[in-house]
Design a protein around this motif. Structure first.
Motif, PDB file in Angstrom:
ATOM      1  N   ILE A 146      40.052  32.248  40.611  1.00  0.00           N
ATOM      2  CA  ILE A 146      40.895  32.168  39.596  1.00  0.00           C
ATOM      3  C   ILE A 146      39.932  30.955  38.585  1.00  0.00           C
ATOM      4  O   ILE A 146      39.718  29.978  38.882  1.00  0.00           O
ATOM      5  CB  ILE A 146      42.177  31.345  39.968  1.00  0.00           C
ATOM      6  CG1 ILE A 146      43.019  32.398  40.856  1.00  0.00           C
ATOM      7  CG2 ILE A 146      42.989  31.334  38.613  1.00  0.00           C
ATOM      8  CD1 ILE A 146      44.380  32.129  41.192  1.00  0.00           C
ATOM      9  N   GLN A 147      39.594  31.516  37.581  1.00  0.00           N
ATOM     10  CA  GLN A 147      38.891  30.683  36.676  1.00  0.00           C
ATOM     11  C   GLN A 147      39.565  30.386  35.270  1.00  0.00           C
ATOM     12  O   GLN A 147      40.342  31.208  34.541  1.00  0.00           O
ATOM     13  CB  GLN A 147      37.523  31.479  36.103  1.00  0.00           C
ATOM     14  CG  GLN A 147      36.642  32.257  37.401  1.00  0.00           C
ATOM     15  CD  GLN A 147      35.394  32.462  36.550  1.00  0.00           C
ATOM     16  OE1 GLN A 147      35.073  32.878  35.597  1.00  0.00           O
ATOM     17  NE2 GLN A 147      34.345  32.963  37.501  1.00  0.00           N
ATOM     18  N   GLY A 148      39.345  28.825  34.889  1.00  0.00           N
ATOM     19  CA  GLY A 148      39.932  28.459  33.627  1.00  0.00           C
ATOM     20  C   GLY A 148      39.112  29.172  32.557  1.00  0.00           C
ATOM     21  O   GLY A 148      37.966  29.434  32.771  1.00  0.00           O
ATOM     22  N   VAL A 149      39.809  29.670  31.394  1.00  0.00           N
ATOM     23  CA  VAL A 149      38.893  30.521  30.423  1.00  0.00           C
ATOM     24  C   VAL A 149      39.373  29.741  29.053  1.00  0.00           C
ATOM     25  O   VAL A 149      40.525  29.306  28.884  1.00  0.00           O
ATOM     26  CB  VAL A 149      39.577  31.880  30.287  1.00  0.00           C
ATOM     27  CG1 VAL A 149      38.971  32.541  31.606  1.00  0.00           C
ATOM     28  CG2 VAL A 149      40.953  32.191  30.157  1.00  0.00           C
ATOM     29  N   SER A 162      41.339  36.235  36.722  1.00  0.00           N
ATOM     30  CA  SER A 162      41.200  36.138  38.438  1.00  0.00           C
ATOM     31  C   SER A 162      40.151  37.408  38.413  1.00  0.00           C
ATOM     32  O   SER A 162      40.306  38.611  37.916  1.00  0.00           O
ATOM     33  CB  SER A 162      42.597  36.718  38.936  1.00  0.00           C
ATOM     34  OG  SER A 162      43.332  35.534  38.843  1.00  0.00           O
ATOM     35  N   TYR A 163      39.356  37.206  39.472  1.00  0.00           N
ATOM     36  CA  TYR A 163      38.401  38.226  39.894  1.00  0.00           C
ATOM     37  C   TYR A 163      38.114  38.130  41.460  1.00  0.00           C
ATOM     38  O   TYR A 163      38.457  37.256  42.010  1.00  0.00           O
ATOM     39  CB  TYR A 163      36.998  37.518  39.301  1.00  0.00           C
ATOM     40  CG  TYR A 163      37.080  37.632  37.831  1.00  0.00           C
ATOM     41  CD1 TYR A 163      36.344  38.511  37.058  1.00  0.00           C
ATOM     42  CD2 TYR A 163      37.332  36.178  37.118  1.00  0.00           C
ATOM     43  CE1 TYR A 163      36.611  38.583  35.678  1.00  0.00           C
ATOM     44  CE2 TYR A 163      37.089  36.084  35.934  1.00  0.00           C
ATOM     45  CZ  TYR A 163      36.892  37.210  34.980  1.00  0.00           C
ATOM     46  OH  TYR A 163      36.639  36.964  33.679  1.00  0.00           O
ATOM     47  N   SER A 173      46.855  39.144  39.638  1.00  0.00           N
ATOM     48  CA  SER A 173      45.886  38.589  40.740  1.00  0.00           C
ATOM     49  C   SER A 173      46.789  38.524  41.965  1.00  0.00           C
ATOM     50  O   SER A 173      48.215  38.259  42.132  1.00  0.00           O
ATOM     51  CB  SER A 173      45.833  37.028  40.581  1.00  0.00           C
ATOM     52  OG  SER A 173      44.937  36.356  41.863  1.00  0.00           O
ATOM     53  N   PRO A 174      46.447  39.198  43.336  1.00  0.00           N
ATOM     54  CA  PRO A 174      47.168  38.955  44.494  1.00  0.00           C
ATOM     55  C   PRO A 174      47.009  37.807  45.129  1.00  0.00           C
ATOM     56  O   PRO A 174      46.499  36.656  44.664  1.00  0.00           O
ATOM     57  CB  PRO A 174      46.133  40.256  45.268  1.00  0.00           C
ATOM     58  CG  PRO A 174      44.941  40.001  44.726  1.00  0.00           C
ATOM     59  CD  PRO A 174      45.064  39.562  43.419  1.00  0.00           C
TER      60      PRO A 174
END
Length: 293
Positions: A146-149, A162-163, A173-174
């Motif tokens: 989970i990245q801040g954007v 989320s990736y 996001s799971p």
């Protein structure tokens, strides 16, 4: 793990006491009782001359090579990034940050060890993507990052993306075994960067009420402590994010820092947040946490 009460006094572990505490921290990591919070200082464990910047001042220097900022802000990453964004456009800033962090950093033995553990949450507070690379190298398929954007590029009302480790964006996001939370973004897989002053305006407006922090991070920190590795708190922005991420966590907190080099603000911050210091070289700490004995 028990909760340390807040105090005006800074607790520093040295010598035998530090060694004993490291043994307990190693057990706590294996038991998923403590959350590793990784900073750019770990890059110097990969190489004496890391291939990417190993702190905000180094990023500021790299950006200044591309566009010289006024002398009064030249050493402050967030202000230099804002200067570039205003004069060269956001796309230029993002492209330059991706270029600056393009080189892959070999994961250290500590990154590799953390990648094998059943940790519920790992915080990576730098842009290099080394922890992500370690998880990929370990063959993990149960991880979501989970990245801040920045909201500058978004039409949606979002704070994060989320990736999975293949780079596929996940919506929604799971709930995976391990969450890798990169609150300032990361160069991989999509060059998301919170870096300019403007990026942080809305985040800092909301962060005190925890809105930008993902719910799964809030849930997983609740009954765990934190271990800061390769982090310093000598800038207000770094202190704000660390304070809000560990907020309402019910566990002990430790930071590996050379006590002799700490600023007054760092000491005050650690005392206020009940963060105990382990006053040992980061290399010695990393070796102790990795050593199977």
């Amino acid at each position: 793990m028990t909760v340390l009460p807040k105090s005006d006094h800074l607790l520093i572990c040295r010598g035998d006491r530090a060694e004993k505490q490291l043994h307990l921290l190693k057990e706590a990591l294996a038991a998923d009782d403590i959350i590793p919070y990784l900073g750019p200082g770990l890059l110097r464990q990969s190489s004496a001359a890391p291939p990417v910047p190993d702190g905000p001042e180094a990023v500021a220097a790299a950006l200044n090579i591309r566009a010289t900022a006024p002398s009064r802000i030249r050493n402050k990453m967030w202000s230099v990034a804002q200067f570039i964004e205003q004069r060269r456009h956001r796309r230029t800033l993002q492209a330059w940050m991706a270029e600056i962090f393009a080189a892959s950093v070999p994961p250290t033995a500590l990154h590799a060890r953390l990648a094998t553990l059943p940790l519920s949450l790992i915080i990576d507070s730098w842009y290099d993507g080394t922890m992500r690379a370690a998880l990929i190298a370990n063959g993990r398929t149960d991880v979501v990052e989970i990245q801040g954007v920045t909201r500058a590029n978004e039409n949606r009302d979002i704070w994060t993306k989320s990736y999975d480790l293949s780079g596929k964006e996940l919506r929604p996001s799971p709930a995976p075994k391990t969450v890798l939370y990169t609150p300032h973004g990361s160069v991989r897989p999509a060059a998301n960067f919170l870096v300019s002053d403007a990026d942080y305006v809305e985040v800092l407006t909301e962060i005190d009420i925890q809105t930008p922090i993902p719910e799964i991070v809030k849930e997983r920190r609740a009954n765990r402590g934190f271990l800061f590795l390769g982090c310093r708190f000598d800038d207000q922005m770094l202190r704000i994010f660390a304070r809000q991420i560990i907020k309402r966590s019910n566990g002990q907190r430790f930071a590996v820092i050379d006590a002799a080099t700490m600023t007054k603000n760092e000491r005050r911050f650690c005392a206020e947040c009940a963060i105990s210091l382990i006053d040992l070289p980061i290399g010695e700490v990393a070796a102790a946490l990795v050593n199977p004995a």
